[in-house]
Design an enzyme around this catalytic site. Structure first.
Site, PDB file in Angstrom:
ATOM      1  N   LYS A 107       0.827  -1.214   0.000  1.00 20.38           N
ATOM      2  CA  LYS A 107       0.000   0.000   0.000  1.00 20.38           C
ATOM      3  C   LYS A 107       0.859   1.261   0.000  1.00 20.38           C
ATOM      4  O   LYS A 107       0.629   2.180  -0.787  1.00 20.38           O
ATOM      5  CB  LYS A 107      -0.941   0.002   1.213  1.00 20.38           C
ATOM      6  N   ALA A 118      -0.738   0.876   6.007  1.00 26.32           N
ATOM      7  CA  ALA A 118      -1.028  -0.014   7.137  1.00 26.32           C
ATOM      8  C   ALA A 118      -2.046  -1.067   6.737  1.00 26.32           C
ATOM      9  O   ALA A 118      -2.855  -0.851   5.826  1.00 26.32           O
ATOM     10  CB  ALA A 118      -1.540   0.791   8.331  1.00 26.32           C
ATOM     11  N   ASP A 119      -1.989  -2.189   7.416  1.00 26.70           N
ATOM     12  CA  ASP A 119      -2.972  -3.239   7.216  1.00 26.70           C
ATOM     13  C   ASP A 119      -3.155  -3.958   8.546  1.00 26.70           C
ATOM     14  O   ASP A 119      -2.191  -4.173   9.282  1.00 26.70           O
ATOM     15  CB  ASP A 119      -2.518  -4.235   6.150  1.00 26.70           C
ATOM     16  N   THR A 120      -4.400  -4.319   8.858  1.00 23.95           N
ATOM     17  CA  THR A 120      -4.719  -4.978  10.117  1.00 23.95           C
ATOM     18  C   THR A 120      -5.377  -6.318   9.842  1.00 23.95           C
ATOM     19  O   THR A 120      -6.251  -6.424   8.981  1.00 23.95           O
ATOM     20  CB  THR A 120      -5.666  -4.098  10.961  1.00 23.95           C
TER      21      THR A 120
END
Length: 188
Positions: free
Chosen positions: A52, A68-70
């Site tokens: 990203k 960011a990624d969760t």
């Protein structure tokens, strides 16, 4: 002042970024996420964050770009966003009365440099009745959230205990982001 970009459409991440008290722009990344299933969950979440951030950083290399990624991990299985009501029910039912982990990967790019890291928070749910789960699903809150719940919303009623960074579960470990930006000499 150096420009700060958030490579995310998430309103929760935008809200958390506002805690930095510096101007930033949202430049959401619309990449097709590529997942290497041979990687561990922490490697996957950092890879997604990198994808990203790098997609935006390539266009604006002179800016600080944050991706960011969760993900939610239960019994070594990654629980993404639910596909439908039945999938959301299955996820929430599996988390009922149990511990799971929430991992947020972060990638920060500036010029030729980048740093990747992740935070891990352990969350324990209360035992949930089928009625509680069904009622929560009817609120529509679970559908754009990893693990089918939002700790900052009605999903907070399910949380018995949390060990680690609360904001990580919301979607961005903002204190760690702040420290990494300082390490990269962002001019606060």
């Amino acid at each position: 002042m150096q420009k700060l970009l958030l490579a995310s459409h998430s309103p929760r991440r935008k809200e958390l970024m506002e805690r930095l008290r510096v101007p930033f722009e949202v430049m959401g990344s619309d990449i097709e996420e590529k997942i290497d299933h041979s990687q561990s969950p922490d490697e996957i979440v950092q890879s997604l964050a990198f994808q990203k951030a790098s997609s935006i950083a390539k266009q604006y290399p002179e800016c600080y770009t944050i991706g960011a990624d969760t993900i939610v991990v239960y019994e070594n299985q990654i629980l993404g966003k639910p596909k439908d009501e039945q999938h959301a029910f299955q996820m929430l039912h599996s988390l009922s009365g149990k511990k799971h982990k929430v991992l947020t990967g972060v990638s920060i790019h500036y010029l030729e440099k980048h740093v990747n890291f992740y935070e891990e928070t352990e969350v324990t749910f209360w035992e949930l009745s089928k009625e509680e789960i069904s009622s929560y699903i009817q609120s529509k809150e679970p559908f754009d959230k990893a693990g089918a719940y939002g700790i900052q919303g009605f999903g907070s009623l399910f949380v018995k205990e949390i060990k680690g960074d609360y904001f990580n579960v919301v979607g961005l470990p903002i204190a760690s982001v702040y420290r990494q930006l300082k390490n990269l000499h962002f001019p606060f």
